[in-house]
Motif scaffolding. Sequence first.
Motif, PDB file in Angstrom:
ATOM      1  N   VAL B 139       8.688 -62.036  60.061  1.00  0.00           N
ATOM      2  CA  VAL B 139       9.860 -62.779  60.526  1.00  0.00           C
ATOM      3  C   VAL B 139      11.092 -61.911  60.308  1.00  0.00           C
ATOM      4  N   ARG B 140      11.191 -61.326  59.099  1.00  0.00           N
ATOM      5  CA  ARG B 140      12.342 -60.457  58.812  1.00  0.00           C
ATOM      6  C   ARG B 140      12.372 -59.246  59.723  1.00  0.00           C
ATOM      7  N   GLN B 141      11.203 -58.717  60.024  1.00  0.00           N
ATOM      8  CA  GLN B 141      11.114 -57.460  60.766  1.00  0.00           C
ATOM      9  C   GLN B 141      10.671 -57.657  62.208  1.00  0.00           C
ATOM     10  N   PHE B 142      10.864 -58.850  62.728  1.00  0.00           N
ATOM     11  CA  PHE B 142      10.335 -59.167  64.060  1.00  0.00           C
ATOM     12  C   PHE B 142      10.776 -58.147  65.117  1.00  0.00           C
ATOM     13  N   ASP B 143      12.054 -57.812  65.106  1.00  0.00           N
ATOM     14  CA  ASP B 143      12.545 -56.887  66.131  1.00  0.00           C
ATOM     15  C   ASP B 143      11.958 -55.492  65.969  1.00  0.00           C
ATOM     16  N   ALA B 144      11.981 -54.993  64.733  1.00  0.00           N
ATOM     17  CA  ALA B 144      11.520 -53.622  64.489  1.00  0.00           C
ATOM     18  C   ALA B 144      10.005 -53.499  64.589  1.00  0.00           C
ATOM     19  N   PHE B 145       9.291 -54.577  64.295  1.00  0.00           N
ATOM     20  CA  PHE B 145       7.839 -54.477  64.163  1.00  0.00           C
ATOM     21  C   PHE B 145       7.087 -55.055  65.355  1.00  0.00           C
ATOM     22  N   VAL B 146       7.674 -56.028  66.033  1.00  0.00           N
ATOM     23  CA  VAL B 146       7.001 -56.662  67.173  1.00  0.00           C
ATOM     24  C   VAL B 146       7.756 -56.379  68.472  1.00  0.00           C
ATOM     25  N   TRP B 147       8.983 -56.834  68.544  1.00  0.00           N
ATOM     26  CA  TRP B 147       9.743 -56.821  69.795  1.00  0.00           C
ATOM     27  C   TRP B 147       9.912 -55.409  70.352  1.00  0.00           C
ATOM     28  N   GLN B 148      10.413 -54.482  69.505  1.00  0.00           N
ATOM     29  CA  GLN B 148      10.674 -53.124  70.003  1.00  0.00           C
ATOM     30  C   GLN B 148       9.407 -52.308  70.276  1.00  0.00           C
ATOM     31  N   PRO B 149       8.446 -52.266  69.346  1.00  0.00           N
ATOM     32  CA  PRO B 149       7.236 -51.489  69.660  1.00  0.00           C
ATOM     33  C   PRO B 149       6.524 -51.981  70.922  1.00  0.00           C
ATOM     34  N   LEU B 150       6.587 -53.281  71.188  1.00  0.00           N
ATOM     35  CA  LEU B 150       5.954 -53.788  72.406  1.00  0.00           C
ATOM     36  C   LEU B 150       6.843 -53.538  73.629  1.00  0.00           C
ATOM     37  N   GLY B 151       8.031 -52.970  73.383  1.00  0.00           N
ATOM     38  CA  GLY B 151       8.913 -52.605  74.500  1.00  0.00           C
ATOM     39  C   GLY B 151       9.652 -53.780  75.114  1.00  0.00           C
ATOM     40  N   LEU B 152       9.663 -54.920  74.407  1.00  0.00           N
ATOM     41  CA  LEU B 152      10.261 -56.118  75.018  1.00  0.00           C
ATOM     42  C   LEU B 152      11.781 -56.048  75.057  1.00  0.00           C
ATOM     43  N   ASP B 153      12.370 -55.172  74.234  1.00  0.00           N
ATOM     44  CA  ASP B 153      13.821 -54.968  74.322  1.00  0.00           C
ATOM     45  C   ASP B 153      14.180 -54.257  75.625  1.00  0.00           C
ATOM     46  N   ARG B 154      13.335 -53.318  76.032  1.00  0.00           N
ATOM     47  CA  ARG B 154      13.614 -52.535  77.233  1.00  0.00           C
ATOM     48  C   ARG B 154      12.996 -53.151  78.480  1.00  0.00           C
ATOM     49  N   HIS B 155      11.862 -53.823  78.318  1.00  0.00           N
ATOM     50  CA  HIS B 155      11.138 -54.336  79.477  1.00  0.00           C
ATOM     51  C   HIS B 155      10.723 -55.785  79.246  1.00  0.00           C
ATOM     52  N   PRO B 156      11.702 -56.689  79.263  1.00  0.00           N
ATOM     53  CA  PRO B 156      11.391 -58.092  78.956  1.00  0.00           C
ATOM     54  C   PRO B 156      10.339 -58.689  79.890  1.00  0.00           C
ATOM     55  N   GLN B 157      10.180 -58.096  81.067  1.00  0.00           N
ATOM     56  CA  GLN B 157       9.202 -58.652  82.011  1.00  0.00           C
ATOM     57  C   GLN B 157       7.764 -58.499  81.522  1.00  0.00           C
ATOM     58  N   LEU B 158       7.558 -57.691  80.469  1.00  0.00           N
ATOM     59  CA  LEU B 158       6.193 -57.507  79.953  1.00  0.00           C
ATOM     60  C   LEU B 158       5.738 -58.663  79.057  1.00  0.00           C
ATOM     61  N   ARG B 159       6.663 -59.549  78.729  1.00  0.00           N
ATOM     62  CA  ARG B 159       6.335 -60.597  77.747  1.00  0.00           C
ATOM     63  C   ARG B 159       5.051 -61.343  78.094  1.00  0.00           C
ATOM     64  N   ASP B 160       4.932 -61.753  79.336  1.00  0.00           N
ATOM     65  CA  ASP B 160       3.765 -62.563  79.673  1.00  0.00           C
ATOM     66  C   ASP B 160       2.482 -61.743  79.804  1.00  0.00           C
ATOM     67  N   THR B 161       2.639 -60.447  80.014  1.00  0.00           N
ATOM     68  CA  THR B 161       1.447 -59.594  79.996  1.00  0.00           C
ATOM     69  C   THR B 161       0.856 -59.596  78.587  1.00  0.00           C
ATOM     70  N   TYR B 162       1.724 -59.584  77.591  1.00  0.00           N
ATOM     71  CA  TYR B 162       1.244 -59.640  76.203  1.00  0.00           C
ATOM     72  C   TYR B 162       0.827 -61.055  75.797  1.00  0.00           C
ATOM     73  N   PHE B 163       1.707 -62.006  76.064  1.00  0.00           N
ATOM     74  CA  PHE B 163       1.552 -63.325  75.438  1.00  0.00           C
ATOM     75  C   PHE B 163       1.122 -64.434  76.403  1.00  0.00           C
ATOM     76  N   GLY B 164       0.756 -64.050  77.627  1.00  0.00           N
ATOM     77  CA  GLY B 164       0.388 -65.036  78.634  1.00  0.00           C
ATOM     78  C   GLY B 164      -0.725 -65.979  78.201  1.00  0.00           C
ATOM     79  N   HIS B 165      -1.652 -65.486  77.364  1.00  0.00           N
ATOM     80  CA  HIS B 165      -2.766 -66.337  76.938  1.00  0.00           C
ATOM     81  C   HIS B 165      -2.462 -67.103  75.660  1.00  0.00           C
ATOM     82  N   TYR B 166      -1.292 -66.859  75.068  1.00  0.00           N
ATOM     83  CA  TYR B 166      -0.965 -67.517  73.793  1.00  0.00           C
ATOM     84  C   TYR B 166      -0.243 -68.838  74.038  1.00  0.00           C
TER      85      TYR B 166
END
Lengths: 235, 212
Positions: B139-166
């Motif tokens: 939770v503390r490191q969400f941006d540095a550990f989840v959001w940025q490495p998954l590229g969601l800061d730069r490419h928000p359109q990828l969100r559902d490719t990652y989390f579509g089944h969640y």
Amino acid sequence: MSDEEDDLILADLPDDELVPQMFDDLYDGLREEIEEAVNILLSRGWEPYRILTEALVGGMTIVGKDFRDGILFVPEVLLAANAMKGGMAILKPLLAETGAPRVGKMVIGTVKGDIHDIGKNLVSMMMEGAGFEVVDIGINNAVEKYLDALETEQPDILGMSALLTTTMPYMKVVIDTMAEKGIRDDYIVLVGGAPLNEEFGRAIGADAYCRDAAVAVETAKTFMARKHNQVTHAD
Amino acid sequence: MTSPQDGHTLTELGHPPSQPGASVLVIACGALAREILHIVNQNGWTHLDLTCLPAKLHNRPEQIPAAVEAAVLKHRGAYGKIVVAYGDCGTGGQLAALCKRLEVTMIDAPHCYAFFEGSARFAAHDDEITAFYLTDFLVRQFDAFVWQPLGLDRHPQLRDTYFGHYTKLVYMAQTEDPLLDDIAHECATRLGLAYERRSTGYGDLPSWLGTS
Ligand code: B12
């Protein structure tokens, strides 16, 4: 730069510069540029199958290698895959028309308990790119689903993917069940996913473990060639 | 023992040992630093020292065994005993094999979500396949550990490719902290997932440390 100027530059490139340019554009995940370049090559009389293998699969192989070597991470791979999909969407109907070679058929799915699917999707795409027909049965597949798909689809290859240490043993459940039913040897079983390794593949009785999509394609081709040889010998 | 480093340091760099004279060294993932230090201080376990490897190794789990091996070899001479506070973490059994070879113990669990909830309890809900878990660290490191490495800061359109089944985000809370609860809730919203909070405390971690 406007799109128009981009298009002009791509169209000005001779083939031997356009294809390397496509490798770069694929690497950068530029879907529109890839679509444009595919259309240019088509207009220059390239066979769809040649565009697919030389330009798209060729470029994506570089992406896969750099992912493996830690130069690229997952988002870059996804963007590149998306760009390749754009190119494939143009080529697919044409491939069917021009009677491109069909190398074999594969059923692929992520095992029960696991919903990681990026690697599986990439393997599916590269296998299609290499001329395989691929039936993707998605994520979280119990053994019954695999068996149903084998029966209805009659593929040459079964592919299983797992990204969790807790789900990879399930692959053995599927293979053991196939053995019990006496159908294990009717299929080539390929397994993959980051936590697996060759030793694991052997231990569970798979035909091969493949560390990435490019290796999956090469391995599948080798097994298909072997299968055809066996059939010829049996005749 | 010194207070935990900030989350960024724990993600990127890790944490050096800081308890001279301790007899046991815990080599842990940076994602567990704050929690281990808290448990150790709470219990007055002055014989335990802690060093952490960068938490970001988790995005390249194939590199974890070599990093742990280097740390064990580096510190072996200075401590009577070394223990490894890692689960399997996606090494496909390689970390367990290494620890066996080096004769050091590690945590018998697939990952920290399992041992924070209690491995037995975690394994029991295999119906929870569409849940994405966060711990206090995440939770503390969400941006540095989840959001940025998954590229969601730069490419928000990828969100559902990652989390579509969640379908839901489950915050496994180690501590009672309304601020973290709020942030976790916001993470769920950002991922387009329903939110659930589950108090797990430190799960199996204190008893494992207690026997170390
Ligand atoms: C991206 C990712 C995610 C994404 C998944 C998105 C999606 N739609 O798939 C998200 C963020 C959603 C996610 C969620 C989770 N994840 Co995750 N994830 C990863 C990560 C970082 C990369 C996986 C990936 O996509 N790689 C990219 C592709 C291209 O590579 P690949 O999958 O390896 O596939 C290639 C080869 O392996 C091979 N291949 C793959 N499949 C097949 C099949 C066949 C037949 C063949 C031939 C070849 C083949 O070819 C592929 C292409 O080259 C890994 C760590 C890592 N680096 O591996 C963790 C990792 C797998 N995840 C992990 C965990 C723990 C989880 C969560 C539990 C975390 C959480 N906080 O809840 C959840 C799962 C929840 C649940 N209910 O099960 C752990 C697993 C630990 C363990 N003990 O097993 C890992 C190892 C990270 C870690 N070290 O902690 N994850």
